[in-house]
Motif scaffolding. Structure first.
Motif, PDB file in Angstrom:
ATOM      1  N   ALA A  46      15.639  77.031   1.737  1.00  0.00           N
ATOM      2  CA  ALA A  46      14.736  77.084   2.884  1.00  0.00           C
ATOM      3  C   ALA A  46      13.489  77.930   2.620  1.00  0.00           C
ATOM      4  O   ALA A  46      12.385  77.554   3.034  1.00  0.00           O
ATOM      5  N   GLU A  47      13.642  79.059   1.962  1.00  0.00           N
ATOM      6  CA  GLU A  47      12.478  79.923   1.711  1.00  0.00           C
ATOM      7  C   GLU A  47      11.457  79.233   0.814  1.00  0.00           C
ATOM      8  O   GLU A  47      10.251  79.336   1.047  1.00  0.00           O
ATOM      9  N   LEU A  48      11.932  78.523  -0.200  1.00  0.00           N
ATOM     10  CA  LEU A  48      10.994  77.788  -1.055  1.00  0.00           C
ATOM     11  C   LEU A  48      10.361  76.625  -0.307  1.00  0.00           C
ATOM     12  O   LEU A  48       9.180  76.328  -0.493  1.00  0.00           O
ATOM     13  N   VAL A  49      11.124  75.969   0.554  1.00  0.00           N
ATOM     14  CA  VAL A  49      10.570  74.884   1.365  1.00  0.00           C
ATOM     15  C   VAL A  49       9.434  75.439   2.221  1.00  0.00           C
ATOM     16  O   VAL A  49       8.340  74.873   2.274  1.00  0.00           O
ATOM     17  N   THR A 109      11.896  60.675   0.932  1.00  0.00           N
ATOM     18  CA  THR A 109      11.097  61.843   1.301  1.00  0.00           C
ATOM     19  C   THR A 109      11.925  63.114   1.103  1.00  0.00           C
ATOM     20  O   THR A 109      13.151  63.038   0.932  1.00  0.00           O
ATOM     21  N   PRO A 110      11.276  64.280   1.159  1.00  0.00           N
ATOM     22  CA  PRO A 110      12.052  65.520   1.070  1.00  0.00           C
ATOM     23  C   PRO A 110      13.158  65.597   2.128  1.00  0.00           C
ATOM     24  O   PRO A 110      14.256  66.068   1.846  1.00  0.00           O
ATOM     25  N   MET A 111      12.879  65.105   3.353  1.00  0.00           N
ATOM     26  CA  MET A 111      13.895  65.162   4.393  1.00  0.00           C
ATOM     27  C   MET A 111      15.112  64.308   4.041  1.00  0.00           C
ATOM     28  O   MET A 111      16.246  64.695   4.319  1.00  0.00           O
ATOM     29  N   ALA A 128      13.082  71.470  -3.845  1.00  0.00           N
ATOM     30  CA  ALA A 128      13.501  72.568  -2.965  1.00  0.00           C
ATOM     31  C   ALA A 128      14.345  72.044  -1.806  1.00  0.00           C
ATOM     32  O   ALA A 128      15.358  72.646  -1.446  1.00  0.00           O
ATOM     33  N   ALA A 129      13.953  70.906  -1.247  1.00  0.00           N
ATOM     34  CA  ALA A 129      14.692  70.321  -0.123  1.00  0.00           C
ATOM     35  C   ALA A 129      16.075  69.870  -0.569  1.00  0.00           C
ATOM     36  O   ALA A 129      17.067  70.108   0.130  1.00  0.00           O
TER      37      ALA A 129
END
Length: 178
Positions: free
Chosen positions: A61-64, A83-85, A55-56
């Motif tokens: 954004a909504e899924l995150v 990482t996701p970020m 998702a990231a």
């Protein structure tokens, strides 16, 4: 072509879970339903990716938000130490980077080679992400194992305006005039 035959398609090699597939498809309703049914939000594919990483990376954004609200680990690392970020930063998704930081993502996390989200944003010329990371305390002097700082990475890639911006941020942090 042999890889396609062995795996039945490149995505099949990832061993994504059905939840991950719905995240990749950006099917929020299906993701909500699957989470309600108890699908494992922490499951990993062949590369150590989680649903949140997908998702990231896609900047959804909504899924995150949904995945974080359901307990996704904000600083989970994949098999490469990403990482996701880092995934969001590399793709230029400043809004997702902000969301992850708001949930406590480590702005200083580095992969085994010393690359941070700030390095990746600089390498890809994502000014908005660089700004978000710097505001969150990202280390402008962080060095990769090869000694590269985010500013040096931006310069190397020919992103001179971004390199100059990073230099201005560095001077501000040192208390020097712009």
């Amino acid at each position: 072509m042999a890889l396609l035959a062995v795996c039945g398609g490149l995505l099949a090699c990832d061993n994504n879970t059905p939840l991950m597939d719905k995240v990749v498809d950006e099917d929020t309703a299906a993701v909500e339903s699957m989470l309600a049914q108890g699908n494992d939000i922490h499951a990993r594919n062949s590369y150590g990716w989680t649903a949140l990483m997908h998702a990231a990376r896609q900047g959804h954004a909504e899924l995150v938000k949904l995945l974080l609200a359901n307990g996704a680990k904000v600083d989970a690392e994949d098999g490469s130490g990403w990482t996701p970020m880092m995934r969001a930063a590399m793709k230029g998704h400043a809004d997702v980077v902000k969301l992850l930081l708001a949930e406590g993502a480590n702005v200083h996390h580095a992969d085994p080679s010393g690359w941070t989200a700030l390095h990746w944003a600089a390498q890809r010329d994502h000014e908005a992400v660089v700004r978000v990371l710097v505001e969150a305390g990202g280390d402008l002097n962080a060095e990769t194992e090869d000694g590269w700082t985010p500013r040096m990475v931006a310069q190397k890639e020919g992103h001179n305006e971004l390199a100059n911006l990073i230099s201005r941020f560095m001077r501000q942090q040192e208390g020097q005039p712009r």
